[in-house]
Design an enzyme around this catalytic site. Structure first.
Site, PDB file in Angstrom:
ATOM      1  N   GLU A 167       0.793  -1.226   0.000  1.00 23.84           N
ATOM      2  CA  GLU A 167       0.000   0.000   0.000  1.00 23.84           C
ATOM      3  C   GLU A 167       0.828   1.280   0.000  1.00 23.84           C
ATOM      4  O   GLU A 167       0.738   2.089   0.946  1.00 23.84           O
ATOM      5  CB  GLU A 167      -0.962  -0.003   1.198  1.00 23.84           C
ATOM      6  CG  GLU A 167      -1.937  -1.153   1.164  1.00 23.84           C
ATOM      7  CD  GLU A 167      -3.056  -1.025   2.198  1.00 23.84           C
ATOM      8  OE1 GLU A 167      -2.979  -0.139   3.065  1.00 23.84           O
ATOM      9  OE2 GLU A 167      -4.016  -1.798   2.125  1.00 23.84           O
ATOM     10  N   GLU A 354      -5.361  -8.505   0.735  1.00 25.31           N
ATOM     11  CA  GLU A 354      -5.980  -8.147   2.014  1.00 25.31           C
ATOM     12  C   GLU A 354      -7.463  -7.905   1.798  1.00 25.31           C
ATOM     13  O   GLU A 354      -7.857  -7.290   0.803  1.00 25.31           O
ATOM     14  CB  GLU A 354      -5.393  -6.859   2.620  1.00 25.31           C
ATOM     15  CG  GLU A 354      -4.053  -7.011   3.253  1.00 25.31           C
ATOM     16  CD  GLU A 354      -3.557  -5.734   3.910  1.00 25.31           C
ATOM     17  OE1 GLU A 354      -4.375  -4.952   4.431  1.00 25.31           O
ATOM     18  OE2 GLU A 354      -2.328  -5.529   3.876  1.00 25.31           O
TER      19      GLU A 354
HETATM   20  C1  BGC Z   1      -2.899  -2.398   5.902  1.00 23.74           C
HETATM   21  C2  BGC Z   1      -2.865  -3.205   7.169  1.00 23.74           C
HETATM   22  C3  BGC Z   1      -3.967  -2.729   8.107  1.00 23.74           C
HETATM   23  C4  BGC Z   1      -5.289  -2.962   7.434  1.00 23.74           C
HETATM   24  C5  BGC Z   1      -6.491  -2.544   8.264  1.00 23.74           C
HETATM   25  C6  BGC Z   1      -4.282  -2.108   5.391  1.00 23.74           C
HETATM   26  O1  BGC Z   1      -4.339  -0.750   5.050  1.00 23.74           O
HETATM   27  O2  BGC Z   1      -2.078  -2.967   4.920  1.00 23.74           O
HETATM   28  O3  BGC Z   1      -1.597  -3.107   7.732  1.00 23.74           O
HETATM   29  O4  BGC Z   1      -3.912  -3.316   9.346  1.00 23.74           O
HETATM   30  O5  BGC Z   1      -5.354  -2.258   6.236  1.00 23.74           O
HETATM   31  O6  BGC Z   1      -6.462  -1.181   8.514  1.00 23.74           O
END
Ligand code: BGC
Length: 452
Positions: A167, A354
Site C-alpha cells: 500500500e 488483504e
Molecule cells: C494495511 C494493514 C492494516 C489494514 C487494516 C491495510 O491498510 O495494509 O496493515 O492493518 O489495512 O487497517
C-alpha cells in the site's frame, strides 16, 4: 447464482499479516529502530499510547501461529519482513540473526504445506533512513533494492514469489501527507516525491528479484470511487480522487506513465522527482501479479471551497465495521471490473492480498463471517466475469497492532489476549477452515455433467 463455492480450482487461500503489527521483540537479535518505534513514542500519536514493542509476540510464538495456519488448511501465508531486522540502519551487510528468524519461519511454513509470500516493505522503514529523508529521498529506493537482494539471497531458494511494497498509497498519504502514521510528516501535496521513490524502489527491487528467477508482485490499496451524484462537478471530483488513490501507483506500473494530476496543480514529474528512464524501470517487465487490498468503496463530491479538488461523502444505508468503515462487498466486484476495463491486457493476474474487517472483542464474530462470505461471493462473480483471480488472503490471522488505532481494532480470525498472549480461534476461524476444505474437496472431485 455464482458464489464463493464457484471460485476456480487451484484458487489459493491465505491469511495476511505484517511484521510491526505482530512480531514484537523490538530490540532482539540486532533489530534496528524503525519509524514506527519512533512514531509510537510521540505523545498522542497512537491511541492509548500503544506500540508494537510486544504486539502478538509472534517473534517467539511463530510456531503456534504456523500451527493455527496449518489447522486452517492454508495454501499461502502473506507476512512482511522487517527491514530493520535485516539491515538495522537500512544499509550495509545483512544482520544474520535477523534473517535467521525469517529462515526459521519459512521452513516452518513449508513443513506445514504453506507457501510463504513475503512483503518486503510494510511501512517499517529503518529510522536511520528516515533521518536522511526517508521516502522523500531518491537514495532510499536504492537502499531498498539492496535490502531486497539480501533477503532474496537468503530465502529465494524456498520462496518463489515476493511482494515488494504494501500500500504505497496509504503510506504516502497517512505517513507523509497527513502525518497520521509514521513517519508522521504532514506535507500534503509536497509529499508526492515519496510516491515516486516508492515506485522506483519497487522497480529497482523487482529487477533484483527477477534476476534471481523470482516472481514479483506489489500490493496496493484500491477502492472503487463513486461520484456522489451525476453532476459534472461531482464526477470531476471523483476522477481527481481516483487519479490519486487508484491510478497514481497502478498507471506507472501497468502503463508506464503517471495519471493526470493537473486537478492538484501537479505536473507529470511529481515535483521534479521523476527522471529519465524511471518509468521504464517501474513498468517493465511485467508483474507476475497485482495484489489488491480491498476494504471499501469511496464516495466523492465536489469540494465546498478551495484546497483539495475533492471531498469525501458518506456512504449511508450499509452495515459498518467496528472501525466505522462501510461494508460494500459488491465494491470488490466493481473494482476488479474497472481494473480490467482500464488496463485490459496489461492487467496481470490478481490476488486479493488483504480483505477483512474489525469487530468488537467477541469470539462469536458472525459479523466477520458474513463480511468474508459476501466479499468472497463478489470475488467469485468477478472470476465468473472472466477476471483472472488467483487467490485471497484475508486480513488478518491474529488481532494485532492496528497502527494509529493501537489495539482497539481487532481484525483477527484468532482472538489475542494481549495481557497473556493467549490465542483463541473465533467462530470465523472455523468457518474459513471449513470453506477452504469444502472448496478443495469440490475442486478435486469430478464435476457432474452440467453442474458447476
Ligand atoms: C494495511 C494493514 C492494516 C489494514 C487494516 C491495510 O491498510 O495494509 O496493515 O492493518 O489495512 O487497517
Amino acid at each position: 447464482m455464482t458464489d464463493r463455492h464457484d471460485l476456480p480450482a487451484g484458487f489459493r487461500w491465505g491469511v495476511s499479516t505484517a511484521a510491526y503489527q505482530i512480531e514484537g521483540a523490538a530490540d532482539e537479535d540486532g533489530r534496528g529502530r524503525s519509524v514506527w518505534d519512533a512514531f509510537c513514542e510521540r505523545p498522542g500519536a497512537v491511541k492509548n499510547g500503544d506500540s508494537g514493542r510486544t504486539a502478538c509476540d509472534h517473534y517467539h510464538r511463530w510456531r503456534e501461529d504456523v500451527e493455527l495456519m496449518r489447522e486452517l488448511g492454508l495454501d499461502g501465508y502473506r507476512f512482511s519482513i522487517a527491514w530493520p531486522r535485516v539491515q538495522p540502519t537500512g544499509r550495509g551487510p545483512a544482520n544474520t540473526a535477523g534473517l535467521d528468524f525469517y529462515d526459521r519461519l519459512v521452513d516452518g511454513l513449508l513443513a506445514a504445506g504453506i507457501t510463504p509470500l513475503p512483503t518486503l516493505f510494510h511501512w517499517d522503514l529503518p529510522q536511520a533512513l528516515e533521518d536522511t529523508g526517508g521516502w522523500l529521498r531518491r537514495d532510499t529506493a536504492h537502499r531498498f533494492a539492496e535490502y531486497a537482494a539480501l533477503a532474496a539471497d537468503r530465502l529465494g531458494d524456498r520462496v518463489p514469489a515476493w511482494i515488494t511494497l504494501n500500500e504505497p498509497f496509504v503510506h504516502l498519504v497517512y505517513g507523509y501527507a497527513l502525518g497520521i502514521h509514521a513517519p508522521g510528516r504532514a506535507l500534503l501535496l509536497d509529499a508526492l516525491p515519496a510516491a515516486h521513490h516508492q515506485l522506483l524502489a519497487h522497480g529497482l527491487a523487482a529487477a533484483e528479484l527477477r534476476a534471481r528467477g523470482l516472481d514479483v508482485l506489489i500490493a496496493n490499496n484500491l477502492t472503487p470511487v463513486r461520484p456522489a451524484s451525476d453532476a459534472p462537478a461531482d464526477r470531476a471530483a471523483a476522477a481527481a480522487y481516483d487519479a490519486l488513490h487508484n491510478r497514481l501507483f497502478t498507471d506507472p506500473l501497468l502503463l508506464g506513465r503517471y495519471p493526470d494530476l493537473s486537478a492538484y496543480g501537479v505536473g507529470p514529474d511529481l515535483h521534479g522527482a521523476v527522471r529519465d528512464g524511471d518509468l521504464a524501470l517501474i513498468s517493465a517487465p511485467a508483474l507476475a501479479g497485482l495484489g489488491v487490498n480491498y476494504y471499501n468503496p469511496t464516495r466523492i463530491a465536489a469540494p465546498a471551497g478551495p484546497g483539495l479538488p475533492f471531498a469525501e461523502a458518506p456512504i449511508d444505508g450499509v452495515p459498518r465495521t467496528h472501525f466505522d468503515w462501510p461494508v460494500v462487498p459488491e465494491g470488490l466486484h466493481e473494482l476488479l471490473l474497472t481494473l480490467r476495463e482500464r488496463y485490459g491486457a496489461a492487467l496481470p493476474p490478481v490476488t486479493v492480498t488483504e480483505n477483512g474487517c474489525s469487530t468488537d472483542d467477541t469470539l462469536d464474530d458472525t459479523f466477520r463471517t458474513d463480511y468474508l462470505a459476501a466479499h468472497l461471493d463478489a470475488l467469485a462473480r468477478a472470476t465468473a466475469d472472466g477476471i483472472d483471480v488467483r487467490g485471497y488472503y484475508t486480513w488478518s490471522l491474529l488481532d494485532n497492532f492496528e497502527w494509529a488505532e493501537g489495539y482497539s481494532q481487532r481484525f483477527g480470525l484468532v482472538h489475542v489476549d494481549f495481557a497473556t498472549q493467549r490465542r483463541t480461534p473465533k467462530a470465523s476461524f472455523a468457518w474459513y477452515r471449513d470453506l477452504i476444505a469444502a472448496h478443495r474437496a469440490a475442486s478435486a472431485a469430478p464435476r457432474p455433467a452440467g453442474g458447476r
